[in-house]
Design a protein around this motif. Structure first.
Motif, PDB file in Angstrom:
ATOM      1  N   ARG A 139       0.729  -1.374   0.208  1.00 57.70           N
ATOM      2  CA  ARG A 139      -0.015   0.278  -0.298  1.00 57.70           C
ATOM      3  C   ARG A 139       0.638   1.551   0.262  1.00 57.70           C
ATOM      4  NH1 ARG A 139      -5.076  -0.788   2.034  1.00 57.70           N
ATOM      5  NH2 ARG A 139      -5.750   0.978   0.902  1.00 57.70           N
ATOM      6  N   LEU A 140       0.453   2.352  -0.563  1.00 61.52           N
ATOM      7  CA  LEU A 140       1.522   3.312  -0.341  1.00 61.52           C
ATOM      8  C   LEU A 140       0.246   4.613  -1.060  1.00 61.52           C
ATOM      9  CD1 LEU A 140       4.389   4.129  -2.476  1.00 61.52           C
ATOM     10  CD2 LEU A 140       2.441   6.110  -2.225  1.00 61.52           C
ATOM     11  N   GLU A 141       0.133   5.330  -0.160  1.00 62.53           N
ATOM     12  CA  GLU A 141      -1.173   6.545  -0.250  1.00 62.53           C
ATOM     13  C   GLU A 141      -0.797   7.817   0.559  1.00 62.53           C
ATOM     14  OE1 GLU A 141      -5.250   6.358   1.706  1.00 62.53           O
ATOM     15  OE2 GLU A 141      -5.118   4.189  -0.072  1.00 62.53           O
ATOM     16  N   LEU A 142      -0.698   9.216   0.096  1.00 66.66           N
ATOM     17  CA  LEU A 142      -0.358  10.229   0.544  1.00 66.66           C
ATOM     18  C   LEU A 142      -1.251  11.056   1.522  1.00 66.66           C
ATOM     19  CD1 LEU A 142       1.472  12.487   0.228  1.00 66.66           C
ATOM     20  CD2 LEU A 142       0.493  13.836  -1.028  1.00 66.66           C
ATOM     21  N   ARG A 143      -0.994  10.925   2.638  1.00 68.67           N
ATOM     22  CA  ARG A 143      -2.331  10.864   3.535  1.00 68.67           C
ATOM     23  C   ARG A 143      -2.085  12.610   4.507  1.00 68.67           C
ATOM     24  NH1 ARG A 143      -4.646   6.130   5.099  1.00 68.67           N
ATOM     25  NH2 ARG A 143      -5.727   6.819   7.038  1.00 68.67           N
ATOM     26  N   GLU A 144      -3.148  12.969   4.898  1.00 72.26           N
ATOM     27  CA  GLU A 144      -3.218  14.167   6.412  1.00 72.26           C
ATOM     28  C   GLU A 144      -3.499  13.154   7.376  1.00 72.26           C
ATOM     29  OE1 GLU A 144      -2.789  16.957   5.768  1.00 72.26           O
ATOM     30  OE2 GLU A 144      -3.380  17.507   3.176  1.00 72.26           O
ATOM     31  N   LEU A 184       1.509  17.401  12.227  1.00 71.08           N
ATOM     32  CA  LEU A 184       0.426  17.771  11.502  1.00 71.08           C
ATOM     33  C   LEU A 184       0.549  19.092  10.422  1.00 71.08           C
ATOM     34  CD1 LEU A 184      -2.110  17.452  14.720  1.00 71.08           C
ATOM     35  CD2 LEU A 184      -2.425  16.404  12.595  1.00 71.08           C
ATOM     36  N   SER A 185       1.845  18.970  10.282  1.00 74.06           N
ATOM     37  CA  SER A 185       2.502  20.008   9.718  1.00 74.06           C
ATOM     38  C   SER A 185       1.655  20.163   8.235  1.00 74.06           C
ATOM     39  CB  SER A 185       3.509  20.846  10.503  1.00 74.06           C
ATOM     40  OG  SER A 185       4.513  19.486   9.569  1.00 74.06           O
ATOM     41  N   GLY A 186       1.863  18.453   7.867  1.00 76.20           N
ATOM     42  CA  GLY A 186       2.104  18.779   6.279  1.00 76.20           C
ATOM     43  C   GLY A 186       1.631  17.105   5.690  1.00 76.20           C
ATOM     44  N   PRO A 187       1.825  16.962   4.244  1.00 80.76           N
ATOM     45  CA  PRO A 187       1.084  15.647   3.842  1.00 80.76           C
ATOM     46  C   PRO A 187       1.978  14.604   4.704  1.00 80.76           C
ATOM     47  CG  PRO A 187       1.971  16.426   2.267  1.00 80.76           C
ATOM     48  CD  PRO A 187       1.628  17.833   4.087  1.00 80.76           C
ATOM     49  N   VAL A 188       1.987  13.185   5.038  1.00 84.26           N
ATOM     50  CA  VAL A 188       2.881  12.178   5.321  1.00 84.26           C
ATOM     51  C   VAL A 188       2.898  10.587   4.101  1.00 84.26           C
ATOM     52  CG1 VAL A 188       2.449  12.448   7.750  1.00 84.26           C
ATOM     53  CG2 VAL A 188       1.256  10.716   6.704  1.00 84.26           C
ATOM     54  N   VAL A 189       3.296  10.546   3.353  1.00 88.09           N
ATOM     55  CA  VAL A 189       3.075   8.831   2.625  1.00 88.09           C
ATOM     56  C   VAL A 189       3.056   7.729   3.590  1.00 88.09           C
ATOM     57  CG1 VAL A 189       3.649   7.377   1.118  1.00 88.09           C
ATOM     58  CG2 VAL A 189       4.562  10.511   0.686  1.00 88.09           C
ATOM     59  N   ALA A 190       1.485   7.231   4.046  1.00 83.82           N
ATOM     60  CA  ALA A 190       2.001   5.934   4.666  1.00 83.82           C
ATOM     61  C   ALA A 190       1.616   4.901   3.559  1.00 83.82           C
ATOM     62  CB  ALA A 190       0.580   6.272   5.506  1.00 83.82           C
ATOM     63  N   MET A 191       2.920   3.450   3.456  1.00 88.81           N
ATOM     64  CA  MET A 191       2.669   2.839   3.232  1.00 88.81           C
ATOM     65  C   MET A 191       3.017   1.332   3.892  1.00 88.81           C
ATOM     66  SD  MET A 191       6.126   4.023   1.378  1.00 88.81           S
ATOM     67  CE  MET A 191       7.263   4.676   3.005  1.00 88.81           C
ATOM     68  N   VAL A 192       2.149  -0.238   3.611  1.00 89.00           N
ATOM     69  CA  VAL A 192       2.554  -0.815   3.830  1.00 89.00           C
ATOM     70  C   VAL A 192       3.564  -1.816   3.374  1.00 89.00           C
ATOM     71  CG1 VAL A 192       1.839  -3.112   4.452  1.00 89.00           C
ATOM     72  CG2 VAL A 192       0.070  -0.806   4.511  1.00 89.00           C
ATOM     73  N   LEU A 193       4.870  -2.364   3.410  1.00 86.72           N
ATOM     74  CA  LEU A 193       5.783  -3.131   3.584  1.00 86.72           C
ATOM     75  C   LEU A 193       5.318  -4.636   3.569  1.00 86.72           C
ATOM     76  CD1 LEU A 193       9.145  -0.585   4.210  1.00 86.72           C
ATOM     77  CD2 LEU A 193       6.688  -0.306   2.502  1.00 86.72           C
ATOM     78  N   GLU A 194       5.680  -5.276   2.147  1.00 86.29           N
ATOM     79  CA  GLU A 194       5.886  -6.799   2.781  1.00 86.29           C
ATOM     80  C   GLU A 194       7.204  -7.106   2.337  1.00 86.29           C
ATOM     81  OE1 GLU A 194       1.138  -7.645   1.502  1.00 86.29           O
ATOM     82  OE2 GLU A 194       3.050  -8.554   0.757  1.00 86.29           O
ATOM     83  N   GLY A 195       8.304  -8.493   3.204  1.00 84.35           N
ATOM     84  CA  GLY A 195       8.801  -9.311   3.058  1.00 84.35           C
ATOM     85  C   GLY A 195       9.751  -9.314   4.307  1.00 84.35           C
ATOM     86  N   GLU A 196      11.015 -10.322   3.845  1.00 87.38           N
ATOM     87  CA  GLU A 196      11.144 -11.514   5.396  1.00 87.38           C
ATOM     88  C   GLU A 196      11.928 -10.500   5.765  1.00 87.38           C
ATOM     89  OE1 GLU A 196      11.228 -14.931   5.337  1.00 87.38           O
ATOM     90  OE2 GLU A 196      10.054 -15.048   3.579  1.00 87.38           O
ATOM     91  N   ARG A 197      11.654 -10.529   6.932  1.00 85.31           N
ATOM     92  CA  ARG A 197      12.192  -9.879   7.931  1.00 85.31           C
ATOM     93  C   ARG A 197      12.526  -7.955   8.001  1.00 85.31           C
ATOM     94  NH1 ARG A 197      18.191 -12.043   8.970  1.00 85.31           N
ATOM     95  NH2 ARG A 197      17.093 -10.698  11.718  1.00 85.31           N
ATOM     96  N   CYS A 198      10.774  -7.879   7.739  1.00 78.63           N
ATOM     97  CA  CYS A 198      11.446  -6.706   6.782  1.00 78.63           C
ATOM     98  C   CYS A 198      10.377  -5.220   8.277  1.00 78.63           C
ATOM     99  CB  CYS A 198      10.063  -5.985   5.686  1.00 78.63           C
ATOM    100  SG  CYS A 198       8.097  -5.585   6.809  1.00 78.63           S
TER     101      CYS A 198
END
Ligand code: IDP
Length: 139
Positions: free
Chosen positions: A35-40, A67-81
């Motif tokens: 997953r990857l999304e630009l979020r407030e 809260l000072s600006g957008p963040v990029v939220a991600m879900v990463l997958e992998g061995e021992r990530c």
């Protein structure tokens, strides 16, 4: 064992135009971007996300910063990530984070009340599932 972790590019990383560089390092390491999304963020979401830090002296400035600006939220997958992404990120304090890490190469101390250290990564499997549920409730 394949794991999932929540990774965030904090507002300083997005503001400084480092999103591509940080995502590049994640992809180069070989983790999958599930997953990857630009979020407030919102105060409610951050209160849950930073539950363990309530009451600490840096809590209020941390929330204000997030809260000072957008963040990029991600879900990463992998061995021992979980451990792997924290290793890519480097130590919490960007001044002493090892060169070669995201915080060590790209971060520094700005003399502010909160460490603006570019990224967040979950620190354990239970935390990862909890944090993924907060940022991506449908996952
Ligand atoms: P981590 O992000 O390396 O896992 P945590 O201890 O979970 O570090 O702290 C969460 C965030 O709070 C840090 O990434 C940093 O932005 C901020 N922070 C932590 N400790 C301090 C501190 O002592 N002073 C200022 N900010 C801090």
């Amino acid at each position: 064992m394949t794991e999932r972790t929540l990774a965030l590019i904090k507002p300083d990383g997005v503001r400084r135009g480092l999103t591509g560089e940080i995502v590049r390092r994640i992809e180069a390491k070989g983790y999958t971007l599930a997953r990857l999304e630009l979020r407030e963020a919102t105060p409610e979401l951050l209160a849950e996300h930073y539950e363990e830090h309530h009451g600490k002296p840096f809590y209020e400035p941390l929330v204000e910063f997030m809260l000072s600006g957008p963040v990029v939220a991600m879900v990463l997958e992998g061995e021992r990530c979980i451990e792997g992404f924290r290793s890519l990120a480097g130590a919490t304090d960007p001044t002493v984070a090892a060169p070669g890490t995201i915080r060590g190469d790209l971060g520094r101390d700005w003399g502010l009340k909160v460490q603006q250290n570019l990224v967040h990564g979950s620190d354990a499997p239970e935390t990862a599932e909890r944090e993924i549920g907060i940022w991506f409730p449908a996952s």
